[in-house]
Design a protein around this motif. Sequence first.
Motif, PDB file in Angstrom:
ATOM      1  N   VAL A   1       0.784  -1.195  -0.210  1.00 25.90           N
ATOM      2  CA  VAL A   1      -0.070   0.115   0.051  1.00 25.90           C
ATOM      3  C   VAL A   1       0.866   1.254   0.057  1.00 25.90           C
ATOM      4  O   VAL A   1       0.403   2.400  -0.538  1.00 25.90           O
TER       5      VAL A   1
ATOM      6  N   ALA B   1       0.882   4.008  -2.907  1.00 27.41           N
ATOM      7  CA  ALA B   1       0.632   5.501  -2.651  1.00 27.41           C
ATOM      8  C   ALA B   1       1.713   6.246  -3.235  1.00 27.41           C
ATOM      9  O   ALA B   1       1.393   7.346  -3.684  1.00 27.41           O
TER      10      ALA B   1
ATOM     11  N   LEU C   1       1.383   9.466  -5.868  1.00 28.51           N
ATOM     12  CA  LEU C   1       1.718  10.693  -5.749  1.00 28.51           C
ATOM     13  C   LEU C   1       2.872  11.287  -6.553  1.00 28.51           C
ATOM     14  O   LEU C   1       2.775  12.544  -7.124  1.00 28.51           O
TER      15      LEU C   1
END
Length: 150
Positions: free
Chosen positions: A19, A23, A27
């Motif tokens: 995860v 992420a 980003l």
Amino acid sequence: MTPARKKRLSLVGLLLAGVGVAAALMLSAFSENMLYFYPPSEVAAGEAPVDYPFRMGGMVADDSVAHGDGVEVRFEVTDGAVAIPVRYEGVLPDLFREGQGVVVRGRLDGNGAFTADEVLAKHDENYMPPEVADAMAAAKAAQSVEGGGG
């Protein structure tokens, strides 16, 4: 610690790591694709990044459009206070003309000239992109304050 508990703990750790990586990648992709908008006054003041893509908008300055060799076009984008020279190679939109609203996407070189990759012209007689309208109003207000104070 039992073997089943170790297995569960390592599975949770791998899941959290996955995860976190996902992420971080999202980003990173988001920040690379984000284009900021600057009016010509902010570009002239040095607030826009040099050699990094961004959008600039305003009006095509009167008597500034010059066609070069092939599909090269040079023109100026103004917000009423400052005009920035723009160089573009490509086919211009049908609605592009002097005195009309425009948003250009590209990069600023070290000499203060803007090289556009894309030119977008307003699509309706009454429409102006909100960023351009706000920039034009701010430039007009700043110009009236400077003119009235001196």
